[in-house]
Design an enzyme around this catalytic site. Structure first.
Site, PDB file in Angstrom:
ATOM      1  N   ASP A 130      51.108 -13.301  31.772  1.00 43.43           N
ATOM      2  CA  ASP A 130      51.938 -13.084  32.963  1.00 43.43           C
ATOM      3  C   ASP A 130      53.316 -13.708  32.741  1.00 43.43           C
ATOM      4  OD1 ASP A 130      51.008 -12.129  36.039  1.00 43.43           O
ATOM      5  OD2 ASP A 130      52.886 -13.277  35.967  1.00 43.43           O
ATOM      6  N   TYR A 154      59.420   4.371  39.828  1.00 47.30           N
ATOM      7  CA  TYR A 154      57.990   4.035  39.804  1.00 47.30           C
ATOM      8  C   TYR A 154      57.145   5.289  39.639  1.00 47.30           C
ATOM      9  CZ  TYR A 154      53.625   1.668  41.163  1.00 47.30           C
ATOM     10  OH  TYR A 154      52.347   1.138  41.182  1.00 47.30           O
TER      11      TYR A 154
HETATM   12  N1  LIG Z   1      48.921  -3.144  44.854  1.00 48.02           N
HETATM   13  C1  LIG Z   1      48.961  -1.829  44.991  1.00 48.02           C
HETATM   14  O1  LIG Z   1      48.889  -1.287  46.113  1.00 48.02           O
HETATM   15  C2  LIG Z   1      49.054  -0.952  43.771  1.00 48.02           C
HETATM   16  C3  LIG Z   1      48.949   0.433  43.927  1.00 48.02           C
HETATM   17  C4  LIG Z   1      49.007   1.253  42.823  1.00 48.02           C
HETATM   18  C5  LIG Z   1      49.151   0.691  41.563  1.00 48.02           C
HETATM   19  N2  LIG Z   1      49.282  -0.643  41.432  1.00 48.02           N
HETATM   20  C6  LIG Z   1      49.461  -1.186  40.073  1.00 48.02           C
HETATM   21  O2  LIG Z   1      48.567  -2.257  39.852  1.00 48.02           O
HETATM   22  C7  LIG Z   1      49.095  -3.097  38.821  1.00 48.02           C
HETATM   23  C8  LIG Z   1      48.914  -4.539  39.212  1.00 48.02           C
HETATM   24  O3  LIG Z   1      49.744  -4.811  40.338  1.00 48.02           O
HETATM   25  P1  LIG Z   1      49.278  -5.731  41.549  1.00 48.02           P
HETATM   26  O4  LIG Z   1      49.247  -4.858  42.752  1.00 48.02           O
HETATM   27  O5  LIG Z   1      48.101  -6.532  41.185  1.00 48.02           O
HETATM   28  O6  LIG Z   1      50.605  -6.619  41.695  1.00 48.02           O
HETATM   29  P2  LIG Z   1      50.904  -8.181  41.662  1.00 48.02           P
HETATM   30  O7  LIG Z   1      52.368  -8.280  41.854  1.00 48.02           O
HETATM   31  O8  LIG Z   1      50.005  -8.915  42.581  1.00 48.02           O
HETATM   32  O9  LIG Z   1      50.542  -8.589  40.156  1.00 48.02           O
HETATM   33  C9  LIG Z   1      51.317  -8.152  39.068  1.00 48.02           C
HETATM   34  C10 LIG Z   1      51.549  -9.295  38.093  1.00 48.02           C
HETATM   35  O10 LIG Z   1      52.360  -8.788  37.026  1.00 48.02           O
HETATM   36  C11 LIG Z   1      53.262  -9.803  36.662  1.00 48.02           C
HETATM   37  N3  LIG Z   1      54.462  -9.254  36.033  1.00 48.02           N
HETATM   38  C12 LIG Z   1      55.454  -8.555  36.640  1.00 48.02           C
HETATM   39  N4  LIG Z   1      56.444  -8.322  35.768  1.00 48.02           N
HETATM   40  C13 LIG Z   1      56.065  -8.879  34.591  1.00 48.02           C
HETATM   41  C14 LIG Z   1      56.676  -8.994  33.329  1.00 48.02           C
HETATM   42  N5  LIG Z   1      57.918  -8.523  33.093  1.00 48.02           N
HETATM   43  N6  LIG Z   1      56.018  -9.638  32.339  1.00 48.02           N
HETATM   44  C15 LIG Z   1      54.795 -10.160  32.566  1.00 48.02           C
HETATM   45  N7  LIG Z   1      54.159 -10.089  33.749  1.00 48.02           N
HETATM   46  C16 LIG Z   1      54.797  -9.465  34.753  1.00 48.02           C
HETATM   47  C17 LIG Z   1      53.621 -10.498  37.965  1.00 48.02           C
HETATM   48  O11 LIG Z   1      54.138 -11.809  37.744  1.00 48.02           O
HETATM   49  C18 LIG Z   1      52.287 -10.474  38.702  1.00 48.02           C
HETATM   50  O12 LIG Z   1      51.583 -11.690  38.524  1.00 48.02           O
HETATM   51  C19 LIG Z   1      50.549  -2.639  38.621  1.00 48.02           C
HETATM   52  O13 LIG Z   1      50.645  -1.855  37.454  1.00 48.02           O
HETATM   53  C20 LIG Z   1      50.829  -1.791  39.831  1.00 48.02           C
HETATM   54  O14 LIG Z   1      51.809  -0.823  39.595  1.00 48.02           O
HETATM   55  C21 LIG Z   1      49.228  -1.478  42.488  1.00 48.02           C
END
Ligand SMILES: NC(=O)c1ccc[n+]([C@@H]2O[C@H](COP(=O)([O-])OP(=O)(O)OC[C@H]3O[C@@H](n4cnc5c(N)ncnc54)[C@H](O)[C@@H]3O)[C@@H](O)[C@H]2O)c1
Length: 262
Positions: A47, A166
């Site tokens: 992360d 996105y």
């Molecule tokens: N939460 C939703 O509703 C949702 C819906 C569709 C898809 N997603 C996808 O799920 C995946 C996980 O997202 P989440 O919802 O758990 O979000 P989140 O923000 O809770 O977790 C994502 C993590 O990625 C880390 N991160 C971001 N940029 C980074 C970088 N440059 N280098 C290293 N780490 C980095 C952040 O610090 C964070 O801890 C993503 O790919 C997101 O697009 C989420």
């Protein structure tokens, strides 16, 4: 629709496997890293944010699991390479590569999408999974197989669930998933995507919400049956990571509680 979890019955299906989980400091990645460790995997918690990495490594270790942490910015290509190289050096193999880290784009339509937003979203959501896979696949081929799981989104299937950057990034990630599945499936590497709906995490909309984008998103979001909990998504990741999904390759599995069936 009730939230339930079946992982207690699964046992140690990932015993001895080395798994890289990106974006493991929060949300889906955190839940998945914990579940992979609970089911026997040695997890590399990756992360951007150091506190999150330490916290997740500590929670895995305190439950008796194996984990190490890597703090890195996956928008930098050489850092993505380092992630795989250091794992190969320290653990000797990568069995599971979970390209999960992702960022949103403020739900900006094309005319409001700056170069900076476009490039950052592409770097993290598409180029990092591409580079990590490119680096890990040769060692997976050498060891006789592996699993790649990409975290996509319903925004990667439809047009109006997020901003332009996105939406394009997740469409591209689905394309990457299918391409890798087609070319490496017969060589023992399975590659699948989880196509998420709305999940209760820290992702937010990724900056200042764009009024035009939000107007549209609010309409479609009103159809969400309920937000998923990250642990419910981790169950799908575990299935895809384990031999229980041995015939699942190139699938982009929608996990959205029925949101997009309307
Ligand atoms: N939460 C939703 O509703 C949702 C819906 C569709 C898809 N997603 C996808 O799920 C995946 C996980 O997202 P989440 O919802 O758990 O979000 P989140 O923000 O809770 O977790 C994502 C993590 O990625 C880390 N991160 C971001 N940029 C980074 C970088 N440059 N280098 C290293 N780490 C980095 C952040 O610090 C964070 O801890 C993503 O790919 C997101 O697009 C989420």
């Amino acid at each position: 629709m009730q939230s339930t979890s079946g992982s207690d019955k699964v046992g140690r299906v990932l015993e001895g496997k080395v798994a890289i989980v990106t974006g493991a400091g929060s949300g889906v990645g955190r839940a998945t890293a914990n579940l992979f460790a609970k089911t026997g995997s040695n997890v590399v918690v990756v992360d951007l944010l150091p506190d999150r990495v330490s916290q997740v490594v500590a929670e895995i270790k305190s439950s008796g699991g194996k984990a190490s942490g890597m703090v890195m910015d996956l928008s930098i290509g050489t850092e993505v390479d380092r992630m795989v190289d250091e794992t190969l050096k320290s653990a000797g193999r990568v069995d599971i590569l979970h390209n999960n880290a992702g960022i949103m784009d403020g739900v900006r339509p094309v005319a409001d999408t700056t170069d900076e937003v476009w490039e950052k979203v592409m770097a993290i959501n598409v180029t990092a999974p591409f580079r990590a896979s490119r680096r890990a696949i040769p060692s997976m081929l050498k060891q006789g197989g592996g699993v790649i799981i990409n975290t996509a989104s319903v925004a990667g299937v439809f047009g109006g669930i997020a901003g332009a950057a996105y939406t394009v990034s997740k469409h591209a990630l689905i394309g990457l998933t299918m391409n890798m599945a087609a070319f490496y499936g017969t060589k023992g590497i399975r590659c699948n995507a989880m196509v998420l709906g709305a999940v209760n995490t820290n992702i937010g909309v990724g900056g200042q919400p764009n009024p035009l984008g939000m107007e549209h998103l609010n309409k479609v979001a009103s159809m969400v049956p309920r937000m998923a909990e990250p642990a419910e998504i981790a169950e799908l990741a575990l299935f895809l990571a384990s031999g229980r999904s041995s015939y699942v390759n190139g699938s982009c599995i929608v996990i959205d509680g029925g949101w997009t069936v309307f």
